[in-house]
Design a protein around this motif. Structure first.
Motif, PDB file in Angstrom:
ATOM      1  N   PRO A   1      50.775  55.544  31.508  1.00 44.24           N
ATOM      2  CA  PRO A   1      51.932  54.887  30.887  1.00 44.24           C
ATOM      3  C   PRO A   1      51.823  54.790  29.365  1.00 44.24           C
ATOM      4  O   PRO A   1      52.841  54.815  28.666  1.00 44.24           O
ATOM      5  CB  PRO A   1      51.934  53.495  31.520  1.00 44.24           C
ATOM      6  N   GLY A   2      50.602  54.684  28.866  1.00 41.34           N
ATOM      7  CA  GLY A   2      50.428  54.604  27.423  1.00 41.34           C
ATOM      8  C   GLY A   2      50.551  55.931  26.720  1.00 41.34           C
ATOM      9  O   GLY A   2      50.800  55.985  25.512  1.00 41.34           O
ATOM     10  N   LEU A   3      50.361  57.039  27.464  1.00 43.63           N
ATOM     11  CA  LEU A   3      50.450  58.399  26.906  1.00 43.63           C
ATOM     12  C   LEU A   3      51.404  59.210  27.773  1.00 43.63           C
ATOM     13  O   LEU A   3      50.983  60.062  28.565  1.00 43.63           O
ATOM     14  CB  LEU A   3      49.070  59.063  26.870  1.00 43.63           C
ATOM     15  N   PRO A   4      52.710  58.993  27.647  1.00 46.99           N
ATOM     16  CA  PRO A   4      53.662  59.654  28.550  1.00 46.99           C
ATOM     17  C   PRO A   4      53.665  61.175  28.453  1.00 46.99           C
ATOM     18  O   PRO A   4      54.099  61.849  29.406  1.00 46.99           O
ATOM     19  CB  PRO A   4      55.018  59.066  28.132  1.00 46.99           C
ATOM     20  N   ALA A   5      53.171  61.733  27.351  1.00 47.56           N
ATOM     21  CA  ALA A   5      53.152  63.195  27.209  1.00 47.56           C
ATOM     22  C   ALA A   5      51.911  63.832  27.820  1.00 47.56           C
ATOM     23  O   ALA A   5      51.802  65.062  27.867  1.00 47.56           O
ATOM     24  CB  ALA A   5      53.240  63.577  25.731  1.00 47.56           C
ATOM     25  N   LEU A   6      50.979  63.027  28.315  1.00 46.51           N
ATOM     26  CA  LEU A   6      49.687  63.564  28.733  1.00 46.51           C
ATOM     27  C   LEU A   6      49.795  64.568  29.870  1.00 46.51           C
ATOM     28  O   LEU A   6      49.229  65.664  29.793  1.00 46.51           O
ATOM     29  CB  LEU A   6      48.752  62.419  29.134  1.00 46.51           C
ATOM     30  N   ARG A   7      50.476  64.220  30.954  1.00 50.12           N
ATOM     31  CA  ARG A   7      50.493  65.114  32.107  1.00 50.12           C
ATOM     32  C   ARG A   7      51.025  66.492  31.740  1.00 50.12           C
ATOM     33  O   ARG A   7      50.431  67.515  32.094  1.00 50.12           O
ATOM     34  CB  ARG A   7      51.303  64.509  33.254  1.00 50.12           C
ATOM     35  N   GLU A   8      52.135  66.555  31.035  1.00 47.71           N
ATOM     36  CA  GLU A   8      52.715  67.848  30.673  1.00 47.71           C
ATOM     37  C   GLU A   8      51.792  68.645  29.765  1.00 47.71           C
ATOM     38  O   GLU A   8      51.569  69.840  29.979  1.00 47.71           O
ATOM     39  CB  GLU A   8      54.068  67.642  29.992  1.00 47.71           C
ATOM     40  N   GLU A   9      51.241  67.987  28.747  1.00 44.87           N
ATOM     41  CA  GLU A   9      50.393  68.707  27.795  1.00 44.87           C
ATOM     42  C   GLU A   9      49.060  69.115  28.426  1.00 44.87           C
ATOM     43  O   GLU A   9      48.500  70.147  28.082  1.00 44.87           O
ATOM     44  CB  GLU A   9      50.152  67.849  26.551  1.00 44.87           C
ATOM     45  N   ALA A  10      48.555  68.315  29.362  1.00 42.72           N
ATOM     46  CA  ALA A  10      47.273  68.633  29.996  1.00 42.72           C
ATOM     47  C   ALA A  10      47.346  69.897  30.833  1.00 42.72           C
ATOM     48  O   ALA A  10      46.317  70.549  31.077  1.00 42.72           O
ATOM     49  CB  ALA A  10      46.801  67.462  30.848  1.00 42.72           C
ATOM     50  N   GLN A  11      48.558  70.273  31.279  1.00 40.99           N
ATOM     51  CA  GLN A  11      48.701  71.498  32.062  1.00 40.99           C
ATOM     52  C   GLN A  11      48.507  72.758  31.221  1.00 40.99           C
ATOM     53  O   GLN A  11      48.343  73.855  31.750  1.00 40.99           O
ATOM     54  CB  GLN A  11      50.098  71.549  32.709  1.00 40.99           C
ATOM     55  N   LYS A  12      48.486  72.607  29.902  1.00 41.60           N
ATOM     56  CA  LYS A  12      48.416  73.762  29.002  1.00 41.60           C
ATOM     57  C   LYS A  12      46.992  74.165  28.647  1.00 41.60           C
ATOM     58  O   LYS A  12      46.795  75.152  27.930  1.00 41.60           O
ATOM     59  CB  LYS A  12      49.198  73.466  27.726  1.00 41.60           C
ATOM     60  N   GLY A  13      46.015  73.404  29.122  1.00 44.18           N
ATOM     61  CA  GLY A  13      44.630  73.744  28.795  1.00 44.18           C
ATOM     62  C   GLY A  13      43.666  72.800  29.473  1.00 44.18           C
ATOM     63  O   GLY A  13      43.923  72.314  30.578  1.00 44.18           O
ATOM     64  N   GLU A  14      42.569  72.530  28.802  1.00 46.39           N
ATOM     65  CA  GLU A  14      41.502  71.682  29.354  1.00 46.39           C
ATOM     66  C   GLU A  14      41.447  70.357  28.599  1.00 46.39           C
ATOM     67  O   GLU A  14      41.360  70.339  27.360  1.00 46.39           O
ATOM     68  CB  GLU A  14      40.158  72.402  29.241  1.00 46.39           C
ATOM     69  N   LEU A  15      41.485  69.270  29.327  1.00 49.23           N
ATOM     70  CA  LEU A  15      41.387  67.935  28.724  1.00 49.23           C
ATOM     71  C   LEU A  15      39.937  67.703  28.324  1.00 49.23           C
ATOM     72  O   LEU A  15      39.054  67.580  29.172  1.00 49.23           O
ATOM     73  CB  LEU A  15      41.857  66.882  29.723  1.00 49.23           C
ATOM     74  N   ILE A  16      39.663  67.640  27.025  1.00 47.11           N
ATOM     75  CA  ILE A  16      38.277  67.555  26.558  1.00 47.11           C
ATOM     76  C   ILE A  16      37.932  66.193  25.969  1.00 47.11           C
ATOM     77  O   ILE A  16      36.759  65.896  25.725  1.00 47.11           O
ATOM     78  CB  ILE A  16      37.962  68.654  25.521  1.00 47.11           C
ATOM     79  N   SER A  17      38.936  65.360  25.725  1.00 50.61           N
ATOM     80  CA  SER A  17      38.693  64.025  25.181  1.00 50.61           C
ATOM     81  C   SER A  17      39.808  63.118  25.674  1.00 50.61           C
ATOM     82  O   SER A  17      40.987  63.471  25.582  1.00 50.61           O
ATOM     83  CB  SER A  17      38.667  64.058  23.649  1.00 50.61           C
ATOM     84  N   TYR A  18      39.416  61.916  26.168  1.00 52.19           N
ATOM     85  CA  TYR A  18      40.438  61.047  26.745  1.00 52.19           C
ATOM     86  C   TYR A  18      40.020  59.591  26.649  1.00 52.19           C
ATOM     87  O   TYR A  18      39.042  59.169  27.264  1.00 52.19           O
ATOM     88  CB  TYR A  18      40.674  61.442  28.205  1.00 52.19           C
TER      89      TYR A  18
END
Length: 484
Positions: free
Chosen positions: A184-201
């Motif tokens: 909820p705090g990062l509403p763009a996360l799911r869409e952007e995470a599909q474009k590569g590898e989540l390396i910091s969160y």
């Protein structure tokens, strides 16, 4: 056999000429005597001492006497504060040749040897485990942790072998729970995470995705405004000395910035590579950074660059102390109802009082440009003549030069104490940091004060072992100061 003083210079010259008797004399003499007399015997006398004592072995290799070039270098700078490694090796000169950095260097006192990996300390309890199992039985390693709003609760960054990228998690009263990407705090996360590898969160706060040729940084809505401005400002301020990422895209909600990738390894990655050739590349990389850092902070600025610098936030020591106490109060609030932590709370308060006093009791150095979060993962070393790269300018400001350098130096010591860096490489990097501080006329007491402040921040981490390590280091440094 110990030579009379007048015979030492002849002995060193004979060593350089290959005389085996002279080699034997210097090889068998006490190391302090060798180094003390070597410094007074000629232009580059320690090359002879190194030849005799290590039998020509490469830098960092222990000799049959149990010594190494590192130890001879340390003994040399302890006795002779105006000498650096370039005086006795073929390595290029470091950025400065008169290291005098308080507890960590000279200033008329002996330089402390590099710390041993690990440290004997009280085993303080930690609220966050090193690993935790989810409901399926999968074990996750905790990489980073932050206190949540409610005392006793934490947000985590975790990873597990065999799966790429990191995940977020909650720890509530000892119960571990993985978080979905629908943050909820990062509403763009799911869409952007599909474009590569989540390396910091950092859940609800910030995330970074590594994609093809770029990095995607995700913020809360509106949170990208200042970071985008800082990135654009650094293009102007750092032009020529450092390579900075280009902004490729910004979202309309100001919650996503896409940056170009900078080719090359980070200093952290170079520090983990193995082999003698890697030692040389590591040394060259740190020299490249040191030259660029000195040039940036000592160089003249045009009108546009000076305007950018003048517009950055000012971070005087009082700001640092206020921020430190806010973190300490958060830690105390999170741990106030844990009886077994009562002595830990008292120890932390005492350490914080001392750090605050040291930050405020001496006049600050001049305010200069500061990165604000400088460590070896933020510095990239491209091939050839391309300037080194710098990442992440969210915290850039005007600060004392000691702040960035002390933070970088503490990270290096953490690597060493946690067995993530060899003593030889620690010495290489640590020496460059001190040399840069010398070139920038950083006051030794200011360097020490900020170094202690950074160690206090390490103590406030909820990760296992951090409090124990950092409090022990602060106690060790305080005791060393009393002895001097």
């Amino acid at each position: 056999m110990i030579l009379p003083p007048k015979k030492w210079s002849n002995a060193f010259r004979c060593v350089e000429g290959g005389d085996p008797d002279a080699v034997a004399v210097i090889k068998d003499a006490p190391l302090p005597a060798v180094v003390d007399h070597a410094h007074n015997s000629g232009t580059h006398p320690l090359s002879a001492a190194i030849t005799a004592r290590t039998e020509g072995l490469p830098y960092g290799t222990p000799s049959g006497r149990g010594e190494s070039v590192d130890e001879i270098f340390l003994m040399n700078v302890s006795f002779t504060p105006h000498c650096c490694r370039s005086c006795w090796t073929d390595e290029p000169a470091c950025a400065g040749t008169s290291l005098r950095m308080g507890r960590r260097g000279m200033d008329g006192r002996s330089m402390a040897p590099p710390p041993d990996p690990g440290i004997d300390s009280m085993d303080w309890p930690s609220p966050v485990p090193a690993t935790a199992d989810d409901e399926t039985g999968t074990s996750w390693m905790v990489q980073r942790a932050w206190p949540d709003k409610t005392p006793g609760e934490f947000v985590l960054e975790v990873l597990t072998p065999g799966r790429s990228g990191v995940r977020g998690a909650h720890l509530r009263q000892g119960q571990f729970e993985l978080l979905p990407l629908d943050d909820p705090g990062l509403p763009a996360l799911r869409e952007e995470a599909q474009k590569g590898e989540l390396i910091s969160y950092w859940p609800s706060r910030q995330a970074v995705v590594r994609a093809d040729g770029c990095y995607i940084k995700i913020f809360s809505p509106g949170g990208a405004v200042v970071p985008a401005e800082r990135c654009a400002q650094m293009d102007v301020l750092l032009d020529g000395n450092f390579t900075t990422p280009r902004m490729l895209r910004q979202s309309s909600r100001a919650d996503v910035i896409v940056f170009s990738a900078i080719a090359g390894p980070t200093l952290n990655e170079l520090g983990r590579e193995q082999g003698a050739a890697c030692d040389e590349a590591f040394a060259r990389a740190w020299e490249k950074w040191s030259r660029a850092w000195v040039a940036e902070l000592n160089g003249s600025r045009g009108h546009a660059a000076q305007s950018v610098l003048d517009s950055l936030p000012l971070r005087p020591p009082q700001w640092e102390v206020t921020k430190m106490w806010r973190r300490v109060d958060d830690w105390l609030r999170h741990n106030e109802n844990v009886p077994e932590l009562s002595s830990q709370r008292d120890t932390l308060r005492a350490a914080a009082e001392r750090v605050a006093t040291d930050l405020l009791r001496t006049a600050p150095d001049p305010m200069v440009w500061a990165h604000g979060d400088l460590y070896d993962r933020q510095i990239i070393v491209p091939d050839g003549d391309i300037p080194p790269g710098l990442l992440d300018f969210d915290s850039t400001a005007r600060h004392e030069a000691a702040r960035d350098l002390a933070g970088l130096d503490v990270r290096l010591e953490l690597h060493l104490r946690n067995n993530r860096m060899t003593r030889a490489r620690y010495l290489t990097a640590h020496t460059q940091v001190l040399a840069v501080a010398e070139q920038l006329h950083v006051s030794p007491v200011r360097f020490d004060a900020y170094s202690d402040a950074i160690w206090l921040r390490v103590a406030l981490s909820p990760l296992p072992g951090r409090f124990s390590l950092a409090i022990a280091v602060l106690a060790e440094r305080a005791a060393q100061e009393l002895r001097q």
